[in-house]
Scaffold this motif. Structure first.
Motif, PDB file in Angstrom:
ATOM      1  N   ALA A 200     -26.110 -61.810  -8.103  1.00 41.69           N
ATOM      2  CA  ALA A 200     -26.554 -60.614  -7.397  1.00 41.69           C
ATOM      3  C   ALA A 200     -27.772 -60.862  -6.516  1.00 41.69           C
ATOM      4  O   ALA A 200     -27.920 -60.212  -5.483  1.00 41.69           O
ATOM      5  N   TYR A 201     -28.656 -61.752  -6.930  1.00 44.14           N
ATOM      6  CA  TYR A 201     -29.883 -61.980  -6.187  1.00 44.14           C
ATOM      7  C   TYR A 201     -30.102 -63.480  -6.007  1.00 44.14           C
ATOM      8  O   TYR A 201     -29.850 -64.267  -6.923  1.00 44.14           O
ATOM      9  N   TRP A 202     -30.626 -63.815  -4.823  1.00 43.02           N
ATOM     10  CA  TRP A 202     -30.834 -65.211  -4.463  1.00 43.02           C
ATOM     11  C   TRP A 202     -32.271 -65.444  -4.029  1.00 43.02           C
ATOM     12  O   TRP A 202     -32.868 -64.588  -3.372  1.00 43.02           O
ATOM     13  N   GLY A 203     -32.791 -66.617  -4.367  1.00 41.15           N
ATOM     14  CA  GLY A 203     -34.077 -67.031  -3.852  1.00 41.15           C
ATOM     15  C   GLY A 203     -33.932 -67.562  -2.439  1.00 41.15           C
ATOM     16  O   GLY A 203     -32.818 -67.680  -1.918  1.00 41.15           O
ATOM     17  N   GLN A 204     -35.047 -67.937  -1.840  1.00 39.62           N
ATOM     18  CA  GLN A 204     -35.053 -68.320  -0.431  1.00 39.62           C
ATOM     19  C   GLN A 204     -34.663 -69.779  -0.213  1.00 39.62           C
ATOM     20  O   GLN A 204     -34.399 -70.173   0.905  1.00 39.62           O
ATOM     21  N   GLY A 205     -34.611 -70.572  -1.251  1.00 38.36           N
ATOM     22  CA  GLY A 205     -34.220 -71.978  -1.122  1.00 38.36           C
ATOM     23  C   GLY A 205     -35.411 -72.911  -0.979  1.00 38.36           C
ATOM     24  O   GLY A 205     -36.447 -72.545  -0.422  1.00 38.36           O
ATOM     25  N   THR A 206     -35.243 -74.107  -1.500  1.00 38.57           N
ATOM     26  CA  THR A 206     -36.254 -75.153  -1.375  1.00 38.57           C
ATOM     27  C   THR A 206     -35.544 -76.457  -1.016  1.00 38.57           C
ATOM     28  O   THR A 206     -34.522 -76.794  -1.599  1.00 38.57           O
ATOM     29  N   LEU A 207     -36.072 -77.175  -0.034  1.00 36.38           N
ATOM     30  CA  LEU A 207     -35.398 -78.350   0.504  1.00 36.38           C
ATOM     31  C   LEU A 207     -35.718 -79.590  -0.324  1.00 36.38           C
ATOM     32  O   LEU A 207     -36.891 -79.908  -0.574  1.00 36.38           O
TER      33      LEU A 207
END
Length: 128
Positions: free
Chosen positions: A116-123
């Motif tokens: 339902a919810y996602w974080g912004q991502g980390t490379l």
């Protein structure tokens, strides 16, 4: 809201530990997954940990190298990544499962549509 962090540049064979911190106190009631997406590829499942930490699922490509864990007192889920390979290079996302205190299977947990919810991502970049 989910905040992923811990990404960076590492040489092949090295390690990184990603964190996924949640702002909501109910985060501990939900399974949490990690996905990754490399340029030009679809988002793929990496790992999931149940809300109670009793169950963990891993993609075959990371099994034995990655470990998912959680600290519900800190509303944080971790992904310890060891023996990193260049093919692990991707943006890593954490995501909260759609249903609280739910039992799930690998097949269900591996589908992005069940979150339902996602974080912004980390490379994460692994050099050869």
């Amino acid at each position: 809201q989910l905040q992923a962090s811990g990404g960076g540049l590492v040489q092949a064979g090295g390690s990184l530990k990603l964190s996924c911190a949640a702002s909501e106190s109910t985060f501990s009631d939900y399974a949490t997954g990690w996905f990754r997406q490399a340029p030009g590829n679809e988002r793929e499942f990496v790992a999931l940990i149940s809300w109670s930490s009793r169950s963990q699922y891993y993609a075959d490509s990371v099994k034995g190298r990655f470990t998912i864990s959680r600290d519900n007192a800190k509303n944080t889920v971790y992904l310890q990544m060891n023996s990193l390979k260049p093919e692990d290079t991707a943006v890593y996302y954490c995501a909260r499962y759609w249903s609280a205190r739910a039992w799930t299977t690998f097949g269900v947990a591996s589908r992005p549509s069940n979150y339902a919810y996602w974080g912004q991502g980390t490379l994460v970049t692994v050099s050869s």
